[in-house]
Design an enzyme around this catalytic site. Structure first.
Site, PDB file in Angstrom:
ATOM      1  N   LYS A 295      43.762  46.427  32.747  1.00 11.04           N
ATOM      2  CA  LYS A 295      43.668  44.962  32.791  1.00 11.04           C
ATOM      3  C   LYS A 295      44.200  44.394  34.100  1.00 11.04           C
ATOM      4  O   LYS A 295      43.699  43.389  34.586  1.00 11.04           O
ATOM      5  CB  LYS A 295      44.408  44.331  31.606  1.00 11.04           C
ATOM      6  CG  LYS A 295      43.661  44.491  30.295  1.00 11.04           C
ATOM      7  CD  LYS A 295      44.087  43.473  29.259  1.00 11.04           C
ATOM      8  CE  LYS A 295      43.259  43.645  27.989  1.00 11.04           C
ATOM      9  NZ  LYS A 295      43.663  42.738  26.910  1.00 11.04           N
TER      10      LYS A 295
ATOM     11  N   LYS B 299      35.072  50.802  26.820  1.00  9.87           N
ATOM     12  CA  LYS B 299      34.964  50.318  25.440  1.00  9.87           C
ATOM     13  C   LYS B 299      34.365  48.917  25.385  1.00  9.87           C
ATOM     14  O   LYS B 299      34.498  48.136  26.332  1.00  9.87           O
ATOM     15  CB  LYS B 299      36.330  50.354  24.744  1.00  9.87           C
ATOM     16  CG  LYS B 299      37.265  49.263  25.141  1.00  9.87           C
ATOM     17  CD  LYS B 299      38.340  49.035  24.076  1.00  9.87           C
ATOM     18  CE  LYS B 299      39.029  47.720  24.400  1.00  9.87           C
ATOM     19  NZ  LYS B 299      39.622  47.023  23.328  1.00  9.87           N
TER      20      LYS B 299
ATOM     21  N   LYS C  89      35.594  42.053  23.971  1.00 11.84           N
ATOM     22  CA  LYS C  89      35.157  40.662  23.901  1.00 11.84           C
ATOM     23  C   LYS C  89      35.482  39.894  25.166  1.00 11.84           C
ATOM     24  O   LYS C  89      34.950  38.818  25.397  1.00 11.84           O
ATOM     25  CB  LYS C  89      35.743  39.972  22.664  1.00 11.84           C
ATOM     26  CG  LYS C  89      37.264  39.932  22.597  1.00 11.84           C
ATOM     27  CD  LYS C  89      37.696  39.063  21.436  1.00 11.84           C
ATOM     28  CE  LYS C  89      38.611  39.780  20.455  1.00 11.84           C
ATOM     29  NZ  LYS C  89      39.891  40.220  21.029  1.00 11.84           N
TER      30      LYS C  89
END
Ligand code: ATP
Ligand code: LTN
Length: 333
Positions: free
Chosen positions: A115, A198, A201
């Site tokens: 991230k 993966k 959202k």
């Protein structure tokens, strides 16, 4: 016999995807309906703000996630369902556990590494770094036995266990040491555009995920565009990762074995398989979407659910927090 305590969380960082549903939410419903478990599920808005959120969207997504959880079958009479920021014990225990967690451990967290790549070094916030400590606080507050999550959370769970053990060793037995509950099937649904990463959202490419609220047309379009390969044979193996992921999704929605599915499409092209998969997913989501439509418009009911949920959760969380404060030497008020 004492019931085993189950805790899990989902971020209102966007609208849930079929990855969240297959890897987590549908297992939550199954656990809720099993008499052996006492389940607690949390919408973790405090985790969501570790990446930038527009306030009105965060509010909207929080109520959407709550409605979707109810629409997929969670029942506030059977489970405790609440919003993280409503129970301040989460932030308070987080602070205590921060002082027990080593920087080196947090540096090794792969989700943080992934991230933080989205940001310049100078604008990575420390919340993103200590994210797993807040997650440990969530779990340990409820004396949790099992944590149902997708494969991506395994490392965070290990850290929660480690923090619990360290606290128990230093101050005497206080926390239950939790175990991850990760199902083999569906624990890692991949992006439709990049089968190496993966489905998420918060991916910037809309074609990479299917949302629980996507309509039939959107589902068909995204599956049609899903990355496959040039083999031209429907088979389940690691050389055909895109197709493998689509077969996993098919299996998750029909409960059919992989072999059965592969045999059905033997000799047929990807086009036919993708067309059928679109139908299977759209059909599977339809009942959830219908219930959702009623729930999202019933703000009074949603408010009742999250208020009652917070009360139940707070009562339990405070028991642990009081114990922790006492053990570390804080003077009770
Ligand atoms: P974000 O993409 O914003 O980081 P997320 O969807 O990865 O969010 P959460 O909303 O917190 O993360 O995930 C809730 C649950 O869904 C977790 O248990 C997580 O492991 C599971 N999950 C998320 N993505 C997938 C996936 N692609 N496959 C299987 N399970 C998943
Ligand atoms: N980190 C998780 C969400 C999460 C969670 C939790 C899951 C926050 N707190 C406690 C299980 C238990 C994620 O990103 N999927």
């Amino acid at each position: 016999m004492d019931k085993k305590i189950v805790f899990s969380g989902i971020q209102p960082s966007g609208e849930p995807t079929i990855g969240n549903y297959i890897g987590a939410i549908r297992n939550w419903v199954e656990i809720q309906n099993n008499e052996d478990y006492d389940s607690i599920y949390c919408i973790v808005d405090m985790h969501a703000i570790t990446v930038p959120q527009v306030p009105k969207d965060l509010r909207k997504h929080t109520l959407e996630v709550l409605s979707l959880l109810l629409a997929t079958g969670l029942d506030p009479e059977k489970t405790t369902l609440f919003i993280q920021s409503h129970v301040s014990a989460h932030a308070e225990l987080n602070w205590v556990l921060n002082s027990l967690t080593y920087m080196g451990q947090l540096n090794r967290m792969t989700q943080y590494k992934d991230k933080s790549k989205r940001f310049e070094d100078s604008s990575i916030n420390s919340g993103l770094f200590t994210y797993p400590v807040l997650m440990a606080a969530d779990i340990l507050l409820y004396q949790t036995d099992y944590v149902p999550v997708g494969e991506d959370q395994r490392q965070h769970l290990e850290l929660s266990r480690d923090i619990a053990e360290r606290f128990n060793n230093r101050y005497s037995e206080t926390f239950k040491v939790p175990e991850a509950l990760i199902k083999k099937e569906g624990a890692r649904i991949m992006s439709l555009q990049d089968p190496e990463s993966k489905m998420s959202k918060s991916d910037s490419n809309e074609d990479s995920y299917i949302l629980l609220l996507d309509n039939g047309d959107a589902i068909r379009r995204k599956i049609k565009r899903a990355v496959t390969d040039s083999e031209g044979v429907v088979a389940y193996n690691d050389q055909q990762k895109g197709l493998k992921n689509l077969i996993d999704i098919y299996s998750a929605f029909t409960n059919e074995g992989l072999d059965t599915i592969v045999a059905r499409y033997n000799g047929k092209g990807y086009g036919v398989f993708k067309e059928d998969l679109s139908e299977v997913v759209a059909e599977g989501l339809r009942p959830i979407q219908e219930r959702y439509k009623d729930l999202i418009n019933n703000k009074d009911y949603l408010e009742k659910v999250y208020k009652e949920g917070a009360e139940k959760a707070e009562y339990r969380a405070m028991k642990t927090l009081r114990k922790v404060y006492k053990k570390i030497g804080f003077i009770p008020r």
